[in-house]
Design a protein around this motif. Structure first.
Motif, PDB file in Angstrom:
ATOM      1  N   ALA A   1      -0.022  -8.244  22.320  1.00 18.90           N
ATOM      2  CA  ALA A   1       0.856  -7.090  22.555  1.00 18.90           C
ATOM      3  C   ALA A   1       1.620  -7.206  23.868  1.00 18.90           C
ATOM      4  CB  ALA A   1       0.038  -5.801  22.545  1.00 18.90           C
ATOM      5  N   HIS A   2       1.221  -8.147  24.723  1.00 17.32           N
ATOM      6  CA  HIS A   2       1.825  -8.266  26.050  1.00 17.32           C
ATOM      7  C   HIS A   2       2.620  -9.557  26.209  1.00 17.32           C
ATOM      8  CE1 HIS A   2      -0.675  -4.839  27.018  1.00 17.32           C
ATOM      9  NE2 HIS A   2      -1.745  -5.512  26.634  1.00 17.32           N
ATOM     10  N   HIS A   3       2.869 -10.268  25.122  1.00 17.44           N
ATOM     11  CA  HIS A   3       3.638 -11.512  25.205  1.00 17.44           C
ATOM     12  C   HIS A   3       5.016 -11.283  25.821  1.00 17.44           C
ATOM     13  CE1 HIS A   3       1.257 -13.967  21.957  1.00 17.44           C
ATOM     14  NE2 HIS A   3       0.565 -13.745  23.060  1.00 17.44           N
ATOM     15  N   ALA A   4       5.666 -10.205  25.450  1.00 22.31           N
ATOM     16  CA  ALA A   4       7.022  -9.945  25.950  1.00 22.31           C
ATOM     17  C   ALA A   4       7.022  -9.742  27.462  1.00 22.31           C
ATOM     18  CB  ALA A   4       7.618  -8.725  25.250  1.00 22.31           C
ATOM     19  N   ALA A   5       6.040  -9.013  27.960  1.00 26.14           N
ATOM     20  CA  ALA A   5       5.976  -8.780  29.406  1.00 26.14           C
ATOM     21  C   ALA A   5       5.820 -10.091  30.164  1.00 26.14           C
ATOM     22  CB  ALA A   5       4.820  -7.835  29.723  1.00 26.14           C
ATOM     23  N   ILE A   6       4.973 -10.968  29.654  1.00 24.35           N
ATOM     24  CA  ILE A   6       4.761 -12.247  30.327  1.00 24.35           C
ATOM     25  C   ILE A   6       6.011 -13.113  30.233  1.00 24.35           C
ATOM     26  CG2 ILE A   6       3.434 -14.402  30.204  1.00 24.35           C
ATOM     27  CD1 ILE A   6       1.025 -12.623  29.402  1.00 24.35           C
ATOM     28  N   ARG A   7       6.659 -13.127  29.076  1.00 25.74           N
ATOM     29  CA  ARG A   7       7.890 -13.906  28.929  1.00 25.74           C
ATOM     30  C   ARG A   7       8.997 -13.393  29.845  1.00 25.74           C
ATOM     31  NH1 ARG A   7       7.104 -14.229  22.405  1.00 25.74           N
ATOM     32  NH2 ARG A   7       6.269 -16.371  22.316  1.00 25.74           N
ATOM     33  N   GLU A   8       8.944 -12.123  30.205  1.00 31.80           N
ATOM     34  CA  GLU A   8       9.929 -11.547  31.115  1.00 31.80           C
ATOM     35  C   GLU A   8       9.584 -11.802  32.583  1.00 31.80           C
ATOM     36  OE1 GLU A   8       9.961  -7.480  29.970  1.00 31.80           O
ATOM     37  OE2 GLU A   8      11.055  -7.844  28.083  1.00 31.80           O
ATOM     38  N   GLY A   9       8.494 -12.509  32.826  1.00 32.02           N
ATOM     39  CA  GLY A   9       8.137 -12.877  34.189  1.00 32.02           C
ATOM     40  C   GLY A   9       7.076 -12.033  34.850  1.00 32.02           C
ATOM     41  N   HIS A  10       6.498 -11.096  34.106  1.00 36.46           N
ATOM     42  CA  HIS A  10       5.456 -10.244  34.680  1.00 36.46           C
ATOM     43  C   HIS A  10       4.105 -10.954  34.524  1.00 36.46           C
ATOM     44  CE1 HIS A  10       8.805  -7.485  33.903  1.00 36.46           C
ATOM     45  NE2 HIS A  10       8.350  -6.822  34.952  1.00 36.46           N
ATOM     46  N   VAL A  11       3.879 -11.908  35.405  1.00 36.53           N
ATOM     47  CA  VAL A  11       2.734 -12.813  35.258  1.00 36.53           C
ATOM     48  C   VAL A  11       1.544 -12.416  36.125  1.00 36.53           C
ATOM     49  CG1 VAL A  11       4.127 -14.772  34.527  1.00 36.53           C
ATOM     50  CG2 VAL A  11       3.781 -14.356  36.975  1.00 36.53           C
ATOM     51  N   PHE A  12       1.701 -11.366  36.909  1.00 39.71           N
ATOM     52  CA  PHE A  12       0.587 -10.835  37.690  1.00 39.71           C
ATOM     53  C   PHE A  12       0.081  -9.549  37.041  1.00 39.71           C
ATOM     54  CE2 PHE A  12       2.867 -13.369  40.843  1.00 39.71           C
ATOM     55  CZ  PHE A  12       1.818 -14.051  41.458  1.00 39.71           C
ATOM     56  N   TYR A  13      -1.138  -9.172  37.403  1.00 42.62           N
ATOM     57  CA  TYR A  13      -1.770  -7.979  36.829  1.00 42.62           C
ATOM     58  C   TYR A  13      -2.541  -7.315  37.961  1.00 42.62           C
ATOM     59  CZ  TYR A  13      -4.021  -5.368  32.953  1.00 42.62           C
ATOM     60  OH  TYR A  13      -4.447  -4.414  32.061  1.00 42.62           O
ATOM     61  N   GLU A  14      -2.333  -6.020  38.139  1.00 41.06           N
ATOM     62  CA  GLU A  14      -2.878  -5.359  39.321  1.00 41.06           C
ATOM     63  C   GLU A  14      -3.103  -3.876  39.066  1.00 41.06           C
ATOM     64  OE1 GLU A  14       0.044  -5.518  42.436  1.00 41.06           O
ATOM     65  OE2 GLU A  14       1.550  -4.451  41.247  1.00 41.06           O
ATOM     66  N   SER A  15      -3.899  -3.290  39.944  1.00 41.03           N
ATOM     67  CA  SER A  15      -3.998  -1.839  40.008  1.00 41.03           C
ATOM     68  C   SER A  15      -3.390  -1.391  41.323  1.00 41.03           C
ATOM     69  CB  SER A  15      -5.455  -1.371  39.927  1.00 41.03           C
ATOM     70  OG  SER A  15      -5.499   0.044  39.950  1.00 41.03           O
ATOM     71  N   ARG A  16      -2.274  -0.709  41.203  1.00 40.21           N
ATOM     72  CA  ARG A  16      -1.661  -0.023  42.344  1.00 40.21           C
ATOM     73  C   ARG A  16      -1.048   1.255  41.788  1.00 40.21           C
ATOM     74  NH1 ARG A  16       2.427  -2.845  45.741  1.00 40.21           N
ATOM     75  NH2 ARG A  16       1.750  -4.889  45.000  1.00 40.21           N
ATOM     76  N   PRO A  17      -0.864   2.276  42.606  1.00 40.38           N
ATOM     77  CA  PRO A  17      -0.341   3.523  42.060  1.00 40.38           C
ATOM     78  C   PRO A  17       0.931   3.309  41.248  1.00 40.38           C
ATOM     79  CG  PRO A  17      -0.984   3.774  44.362  1.00 40.38           C
ATOM     80  CD  PRO A  17      -1.081   2.332  44.053  1.00 40.38           C
ATOM     81  N   PRO A  18       1.023   3.936  40.063  1.00 33.67           N
ATOM     82  CA  PRO A  18       0.081   4.964  39.595  1.00 33.67           C
ATOM     83  C   PRO A  18      -0.995   4.458  38.629  1.00 33.67           C
ATOM     84  CG  PRO A  18       2.067   5.043  38.282  1.00 33.67           C
ATOM     85  CD  PRO A  18       2.294   3.963  39.302  1.00 33.67           C
TER      86      PRO A  18
END
Length: 288
Positions: free
Chosen positions: A143-160
């Protein structure tokens, strides 16, 4: 850690302590020749209660308010913000499920949090890296393939909330260290499932490891990768994990986390430094 940023920002604003921000910030500390990095870390991270307990009790209810959470006060640009070659150097060394700890003394709260580093997060990887690791087709990731292909390769907890992030956001900092988990068979899959199961979980402004319904930055790593046995600290009536303790954990021997790289920048350039420099820098913030 992003959580310390917001909690302490509210505290210091309420107490009228903004003048502290004008004080000089300690630079990265070079280690003496032949120094033992483990010995340098002997005092990390013993005292997380940097501010009087009554002050925290007074202002902590403000930590959940949106203005305090979403508007960090920047005093100057981050030192890596104009150094694309340094950022590329760091990105080239990342592997799926590496941890990253970052420091940003250009933020008011980055100067006032306990310790040197103020945030921790995980690098998920590019599509090519995840395919090579056999993780791309994991059902939880589809479900997150598109996000990764768009360059969102980090994953974090920051607000919100817990979410994906891109390098431009994550590496708009002064320095960063890469820490690599030693993964046994099956642990990469388990960790990735655990991380993605917490997508969009609310951020924990109170930095309390005992509240799994909301997560601060290091808590996300702790609950998704319990095999790392990240050290916890006690303060203000709760258990928490500070990013400096994660970095120290990677430098110490016989832990399932390894130091890979430490990149720190100044207005004049950026340098890749060894573990001894990182240990000496952390020690400066935890003198004992």
């Amino acid at each position: 850690m992003a959580g310390w940023r917001h909690m302490w920002r509210a505290a210091l604003l309420a107490a009228g302590l903004l003048s502290v921000a004008s004080c000089a910030v300690s630079p990265v500390q070079d280690a003496p020749n032949g120094a033992d990095p483990v010995a340098l870390l002997s005092t990390c991270c013993d005292a997380v209660e940097k501010y009087p307990g009554f002050l925290v009790t007074l202002v902590e209810p403000k930590a959940d308010r949106k203005p305090a959470i979403r508007t960090p006060h920047r005093l100057r640009p981050a030192y890596l913000s104009d150094k694309p070659e340094a950022v590329a150097y760091l990105m080239a060394r990342l592997r799926p499920l590496d941890l990253l700890v970052t420091a940003d003394k250009g933020l008011l709260t980055g100067r006032l949090v306990p310790g040197y580093f103020s945030h921790s997060l995980v690098y998920l990887g590019t599509e090519a890296q995840l395919r090579a690791a056999g993780l791309w087709h994991l059902p939880a990731l589809r479900a997150h393939h598109a996000a990764i292909r768009e360059g969102h390769v980090f994953y974090e907890s920051r607000p919100p909330r817990v979410d994906f992030a891109d390098p431009a956001k994550v590496l708009d900092v002064d320095s960063a260290a890469i820490l690599r988990p030693d993964l046994a068979p099956g642990q990469a899959e388990d960790a990735l499932r655990a991380l993605l199961a917490r997508h969009r979980v609310p951020f924990d402004s109170h930095l309390d490891s005992g509240t799994p319904d909301c997560l601060y930055c290091a808590e996300l790593l702790d609950v998704a990768m319990p095999f790392l046995e990240l050290p916890r600290q006690s303060g203000y009536g709760r258990e928490t994990v500070v990013p400096d303790a994660i970095a120290a954990h990677a430098i110490r021997p016989d832990t399932p986390l390894r130091f890979i790289a430490f990149l720190h920048a100044t207005p004049g350039g950026a340098i890749s430094a060894p573990a001894t420099t990182l240990a000496a820098t952390i020690r400066r913030y935890w003198p004992g």
